[in-house]
Scaffold this motif. Sequence first.
Motif, PDB file in Angstrom:
ATOM      1  N   LEU A 193      45.977  48.221  27.158  1.00  0.00           N
ATOM      2  CA  LEU A 193      44.516  48.210  27.168  1.00  0.00           C
ATOM      3  C   LEU A 193      43.962  49.626  27.300  1.00  0.00           C
ATOM      4  O   LEU A 193      43.079  50.040  26.529  1.00  0.00           O
ATOM      5  CB  LEU A 193      44.014  47.338  28.318  1.00  0.00           C
ATOM      6  N   VAL A 194      44.481  50.383  28.261  1.00  0.00           N
ATOM      7  CA  VAL A 194      43.993  51.742  28.512  1.00  0.00           C
ATOM      8  C   VAL A 194      44.298  52.654  27.324  1.00  0.00           C
ATOM      9  O   VAL A 194      43.450  53.455  26.908  1.00  0.00           O
ATOM     10  CB  VAL A 194      44.615  52.304  29.811  1.00  0.00           C
ATOM     11  N   ALA A 195      45.497  52.518  26.745  1.00  0.00           N
ATOM     12  CA  ALA A 195      45.874  53.352  25.598  1.00  0.00           C
ATOM     13  C   ALA A 195      44.982  53.058  24.400  1.00  0.00           C
ATOM     14  O   ALA A 195      44.502  53.976  23.716  1.00  0.00           O
ATOM     15  CB  ALA A 195      47.340  53.125  25.247  1.00  0.00           C
ATOM     16  N   PHE A 196      44.747  51.785  24.133  1.00  0.00           N
ATOM     17  CA  PHE A 196      43.913  51.390  22.999  1.00  0.00           C
ATOM     18  C   PHE A 196      42.476  51.871  23.198  1.00  0.00           C
ATOM     19  O   PHE A 196      41.861  52.449  22.292  1.00  0.00           O
ATOM     20  CB  PHE A 196      43.939  49.871  22.842  1.00  0.00           C
ATOM     21  N   ALA A 197      41.945  51.625  24.388  1.00  0.00           N
ATOM     22  CA  ALA A 197      40.563  52.014  24.683  1.00  0.00           C
ATOM     23  C   ALA A 197      40.380  53.524  24.576  1.00  0.00           C
ATOM     24  O   ALA A 197      39.382  54.006  24.024  1.00  0.00           O
ATOM     25  CB  ALA A 197      40.178  51.529  26.083  1.00  0.00           C
ATOM     26  N   ALA A 230      46.836  41.763  19.776  1.00  0.00           N
ATOM     27  CA  ALA A 230      48.176  42.058  20.295  1.00  0.00           C
ATOM     28  C   ALA A 230      48.102  42.501  21.750  1.00  0.00           C
ATOM     29  O   ALA A 230      48.945  42.136  22.573  1.00  0.00           O
ATOM     30  CB  ALA A 230      48.842  43.130  19.438  1.00  0.00           C
ATOM     31  N   ILE A 231      47.087  43.273  22.087  1.00  0.00           N
ATOM     32  CA  ILE A 231      46.884  43.683  23.483  1.00  0.00           C
ATOM     33  C   ILE A 231      46.679  42.453  24.352  1.00  0.00           C
ATOM     34  O   ILE A 231      47.242  42.328  25.443  1.00  0.00           O
ATOM     35  CB  ILE A 231      45.650  44.595  23.614  1.00  0.00           C
ATOM     36  N   LEU A 232      45.879  41.523  23.847  1.00  0.00           N
ATOM     37  CA  LEU A 232      45.509  40.353  24.647  1.00  0.00           C
ATOM     38  C   LEU A 232      46.671  39.385  24.849  1.00  0.00           C
ATOM     39  O   LEU A 232      46.646  38.580  25.778  1.00  0.00           O
ATOM     40  CB  LEU A 232      44.319  39.641  23.997  1.00  0.00           C
ATOM     41  N   ARG A 233      47.699  39.466  24.002  1.00  0.00           N
ATOM     42  CA  ARG A 233      48.864  38.599  24.215  1.00  0.00           C
ATOM     43  C   ARG A 233      49.529  38.920  25.548  1.00  0.00           C
ATOM     44  O   ARG A 233      50.135  38.050  26.171  1.00  0.00           O
ATOM     45  CB  ARG A 233      49.849  38.753  23.053  1.00  0.00           C
ATOM     46  N   GLY A 234      49.380  40.177  25.999  1.00  0.00           N
ATOM     47  CA  GLY A 234      49.920  40.544  27.298  1.00  0.00           C
ATOM     48  C   GLY A 234      49.196  39.876  28.451  1.00  0.00           C
ATOM     49  O   GLY A 234      49.687  39.890  29.587  1.00  0.00           O
ATOM     50  N   TYR A 235      48.036  39.284  28.154  1.00  0.00           N
ATOM     51  CA  TYR A 235      47.274  38.584  29.188  1.00  0.00           C
ATOM     52  C   TYR A 235      47.354  37.068  29.024  1.00  0.00           C
ATOM     53  O   TYR A 235      46.654  36.328  29.716  1.00  0.00           O
ATOM     54  CB  TYR A 235      45.807  39.031  29.132  1.00  0.00           C
ATOM     55  N   VAL A 285      38.361  39.313  22.485  1.00  0.00           N
ATOM     56  CA  VAL A 285      38.256  40.340  21.443  1.00  0.00           C
ATOM     57  C   VAL A 285      36.808  40.809  21.333  1.00  0.00           C
ATOM     58  O   VAL A 285      36.515  42.004  21.254  1.00  0.00           O
ATOM     59  CB  VAL A 285      38.754  39.803  20.079  1.00  0.00           C
ATOM     60  N   ARG A 286      35.890  39.854  21.334  1.00  0.00           N
ATOM     61  CA  ARG A 286      34.466  40.202  21.230  1.00  0.00           C
ATOM     62  C   ARG A 286      33.980  40.950  22.470  1.00  0.00           C
ATOM     63  O   ARG A 286      33.150  41.858  22.370  1.00  0.00           O
ATOM     64  CB  ARG A 286      33.646  38.930  21.008  1.00  0.00           C
ATOM     65  N   LEU A 287      34.498  40.577  23.626  1.00  0.00           N
ATOM     66  CA  LEU A 287      34.136  41.287  24.856  1.00  0.00           C
ATOM     67  C   LEU A 287      34.582  42.750  24.767  1.00  0.00           C
ATOM     68  O   LEU A 287      33.794  43.660  25.030  1.00  0.00           O
ATOM     69  CB  LEU A 287      34.798  40.618  26.063  1.00  0.00           C
ATOM     70  N   LEU A 288      35.845  42.973  24.393  1.00  0.00           N
ATOM     71  CA  LEU A 288      36.352  44.345  24.314  1.00  0.00           C
ATOM     72  C   LEU A 288      35.561  45.159  23.297  1.00  0.00           C
ATOM     73  O   LEU A 288      35.167  46.294  23.574  1.00  0.00           O
ATOM     74  CB  LEU A 288      37.834  44.343  23.944  1.00  0.00           C
ATOM     75  N   GLY A 289      35.339  44.592  22.124  1.00  0.00           N
ATOM     76  CA  GLY A 289      34.587  45.305  21.102  1.00  0.00           C
ATOM     77  C   GLY A 289      33.190  45.668  21.561  1.00  0.00           C
ATOM     78  O   GLY A 289      32.711  46.787  21.348  1.00  0.00           O
ATOM     79  N   ASP A 331      39.462  49.209  34.630  1.00  0.00           N
ATOM     80  CA  ASP A 331      40.008  48.453  35.767  1.00  0.00           C
ATOM     81  C   ASP A 331      39.369  47.071  35.837  1.00  0.00           C
ATOM     82  O   ASP A 331      40.042  46.060  36.054  1.00  0.00           O
ATOM     83  CB  ASP A 331      39.742  49.193  37.094  1.00  0.00           C
ATOM     84  N   ALA A 332      38.050  47.044  35.669  1.00  0.00           N
ATOM     85  CA  ALA A 332      37.314  45.777  35.759  1.00  0.00           C
ATOM     86  C   ALA A 332      37.682  44.838  34.617  1.00  0.00           C
ATOM     87  O   ALA A 332      37.840  43.620  34.817  1.00  0.00           O
ATOM     88  CB  ALA A 332      35.809  46.055  35.752  1.00  0.00           C
ATOM     89  N   ILE A 333      37.844  45.391  33.413  1.00  0.00           N
ATOM     90  CA  ILE A 333      38.224  44.555  32.269  1.00  0.00           C
ATOM     91  C   ILE A 333      39.619  43.974  32.479  1.00  0.00           C
ATOM     92  O   ILE A 333      39.867  42.802  32.192  1.00  0.00           O
ATOM     93  CB  ILE A 333      38.167  45.366  30.963  1.00  0.00           C
TER      94      ILE A 333
END
Length: 198
Positions: free
Chosen positions: A82-86, A126-131, A142-146, A177-179
């Motif tokens: 998440l941090v790397a992508f962001a 793919a990031i979200l599969r880790g969650y 996905v929409r939240l992150l975008g 952190d919050a996300i």
Amino acid sequence: MARAGVTAERLTEAAAELADEVGLENLTVSELARRFGVKDASLYSHIRNAHELRVRVAGLALAELADLAAAALAGRAGKDALVAFAGTYRDYAREHPGRYAAMQVDLDPDTEAAGAARRHSDMTRAILRGYSLAEPDQTDAVRLLGSVFHGFVSLEMAGGFRHHPRAADESWSRMLDAIDVALRNWPAERAEPDTSHG
């Protein structure tokens, strides 16, 4: 540049550079033709209009960001991913403001640019599969992150955070952190209220 140097690929790259320099809204066929040292009409054998030029820049930008994000995500999962992508997303937007603006263009699903957009979306998933998020929660996430990434970056680039002494980097870190907490504790979908009367 010489007339012989005009190709669709070089036009797109030059348009992306110009958009970063002067802003996507100021990207015109006339200005691009001046860069190549040709008449406007010479470019219309490669592009139909300014809109197509912006779509081409969007495709280039989405593909570039997807490549950068793929490299950043290699071997990472969960919050690290998440941090790397962001961070890659934010850095790209700040370094290439015109290209980033082009990424917001509404794309026809049949264009090559739309394929690059799908690749970008697939990486977010793919990031979200880790969650361990399943549908429809994954789409909502996905929409939240975008929305959060785009909102923060857009406000930052517009100078929206300059009025407060707290560094934007500190807020960005805490936001991630919050996300992460939100994704690890994703709420169960609310049941639809029973509207039957017996």
